[in-house]
Each structure stands twice: as C-alpha cells, then as structure tokens.
Design an enzyme around this catalytic site. Structure first.
Site, PDB file in Angstrom:
ATOM      1  N   GLU A  84       0.823  -1.219   0.000  1.00 24.88           N
ATOM      2  CA  GLU A  84       0.000   0.000   0.000  1.00 24.88           C
ATOM      3  C   GLU A  84       0.855   1.266   0.000  1.00 24.88           C
ATOM      4  O   GLU A  84       0.487   2.269  -0.622  1.00 24.88           O
ATOM      5  CB  GLU A  84      -0.948   0.014   1.201  1.00 24.88           C
ATOM      6  CG  GLU A  84      -1.881   1.230   1.173  1.00 24.88           C
ATOM      7  CD  GLU A  84      -2.984   1.179   2.219  1.00 24.88           C
ATOM      8  OE1 GLU A  84      -3.541   2.241   2.533  1.00 24.88           O
ATOM      9  OE2 GLU A  84      -3.291   0.073   2.719  1.00 24.88           O
ATOM     10  N   GLU A 117       3.709  -8.842   5.965  1.00 28.86           N
ATOM     11  CA  GLU A 117       4.433  -7.766   5.287  1.00 28.86           C
ATOM     12  C   GLU A 117       4.695  -6.615   6.253  1.00 28.86           C
ATOM     13  O   GLU A 117       5.773  -6.034   6.278  1.00 28.86           O
ATOM     14  CB  GLU A 117       3.650  -7.253   4.078  1.00 28.86           C
ATOM     15  CG  GLU A 117       4.494  -6.293   3.245  1.00 28.86           C
ATOM     16  CD  GLU A 117       3.673  -5.225   2.521  1.00 28.86           C
ATOM     17  OE1 GLU A 117       4.202  -4.670   1.558  1.00 28.86           O
ATOM     18  OE2 GLU A 117       2.550  -4.937   2.934  1.00 28.86           O
TER      19      GLU A 117
END
Length: 279
Positions: A84, A117
């Site tokens: 993101e 992540e």
C-alpha cells in the site's frame, strides 16, 4: 542484515506458502491505479506523509522496483494484499498505471499476508506491530511462544508488545503518533487512571525513569497483595503459553479448592475459547 532475514526462515516460508497457494498468474501486469483499492483489514493505520513523499521521489527517479500484490474483486477492481505504501507513493507521482502481481487468496490469507508484510517493515510502530502479532495469533490459533518462534523473536518481546494492547485506545494512539514512547506506555500498564497519567507525562515532559518512579509504588503494593506461590505462577505461565490467553489460579483459604480464570481481550478470543472448550 535486513528485517526479513532477521525474522527467520519460518516467516518467509509462511508468506511464500500463502502467496502461492491459489495463484492464477505470477507474471507482472500493469493495472490502472484507479482500479486498485486498499485492504480494509490493513494493520498499518499510520502512513507518515514525509515517508510517502520520500518513497515517491525514489520511485520517480528509480522506477518501481518491486510490484505490489493484489487480488481481484468485483466491479473490475483489485484489492491490495501487500504494497500500500508503494501504491500511495505512485498516486502522489500522478502515475496512471502500476506494476502488479495478481494473486487469488481468500480473506484469511489476504489478512495473513498483510500482517506478515507489516511485521517485516522496519518502521512499524510498536502498537501496529503488536496488533499484527495479535492478528497472526488469532488467525493461526497459536500461542505467544509459537508466534515468537515463527517470526524469529523472543517470547518476552512478543508478550511485552501484546501487553501494550491492554492500554486505553487513546493511550495507544499517543504511542502511534509519538507523544509517548514504548517505555512510557509499558510503565502505565495496569496502573489506575492511566489515561490521566499519560496526559500528565506529555504535559510535563516526564522521562521514562520519572514515570517508573511514579508508578512503582502502586505496582509494589499490587505485587505484595497478589504474591503467589512460585509454583502457581509457573503453572499459570504454562497454561497461558499453551492456550494463548492470560490465566489466573486462585486457591480458597483451605487450599483444597479454588478457581481458574481465563482472560480474553475481545469477542473473537472468547468465541475461539468457547469452540475449543466444546470440543
């Protein structure tokens, strides 16, 4: 040595397993950036504007070295599994398309990949890291010790971070934005009127040592009141490690009977506990 290597082979293998489980295409594809939406279950809530600007500058000059990972959803849209920050930085650069790898993962595996992540990132704040740990514990139905082995951390590190989630949400937010350090926050765990004390710490700019002195008397008295047989303490710890929940064992005055208390922090943990007890 980078963070991913420090986390150990177990975490890398877990991420690899999840990402490859149901994949439909492993090649890089260019996708219109407007078709991509963030993952609503993303553990990271605090994206520093300055960091995104630095990343966007790097991408502008060096290109996007690592594609983002997405999954297909309805209405010709894609949801971010991992990356993101890169997506936000590319938006800031005014890019129309972005390199993506499309994976076909269910919601649980999407959340697990996002948690992993985030844990692998160096700049994750301690509350986000603790939230990610809790998410993995809930998803994989494991205890603190098992998680510690999985991510290559000590059990004490995992337990200390998870305890921060016992604090008032407003105090957690103070840690996220940097008004309080982890040391300040740890000193406030289990202390009455912790939120009021947190505000005083910020207002008076108290050091961690000063806060520890302020709270030490209460904790000392509490320890005396709650002093237990070391064997009982060891048994509580063993139970807590096995079931992943805080436990308390209390004996009645005659010592022949007592109670066992299990503490849960949210309804998901309660639901999981009830399922396990019914088996």
């Amino acid at each position: 040595m980078n963070k991913e290597n420090k986390l150990g082979k177990g975490l890398g293998a877990l991420l690899s397993t999840n990402i490859n489980k149901n994949e439909t295409n492993n090649s890089i594809q260019k996708i219109n950036i407007s078709q991509i939406i963030p993952n609503p279950l993303q553990p990271r809530k605090n994206f520093k504007e300055e960091d995104i600007k630095e990343l966007s500058y790097s991408i502008k000059n060096q290109g996007l070295i690592q594609p983002i990972i997405v999954k297909t959803i309805d209405n010709d849209q894609y949801q971010i599994i991992a990356g993101e920050r890169r997506w936000r930085a590319c938006q800031l650069n005014g890019m129309h398309e972005i390199d993506c790898v499309i994976k076909d993962l269910d919601e649980i595996n999407v959340l697990e990949a996002a948690l992993i992540e985030n844990i692998q990132r160096e700049d994750l704040n301690v509350i986000e890291e603790a939230t990610a740990y809790k998410g993995l514990i809930d998803i994989k139905n494991i205890n603190n010790e098992s998680l510690a082995k999985l991510i290559g951390k000590s059990s004490s590190h995992v337990s200390n971070l998870l305890r921060l989630l016992e604090l008032d949400k407003e105090i957690q937010q103070m840690v996220i934005i940097g008004s309080l350090s982890m040391g300040h926050a740890r000193a406030l765990i289990g202390v009455p009127n912790a939120l009021e004390k947190a505000k005083q710490i910020i207002e008076k700019k108290l050091s961690v040592r000063q806060v520890e002195k302020l709270t030490s008397e209460f904790k000392k008295n509490k320890t005396k009141q709650n002093s237990k047989d070391p064997n009982i303490v060891d048994l509580e710890k063993e139970l807590s490690d096995k079931i992943g929940l805080k436990t308390s064992i209390q004996f009645n005055e005659n010592g022949s009977s007592g109670s066992l208390t299990l503490y849960y922090s949210d309804l998901n943990q309660l639901d999981d506990l009830m399922k396990r007890l019914k088996k």
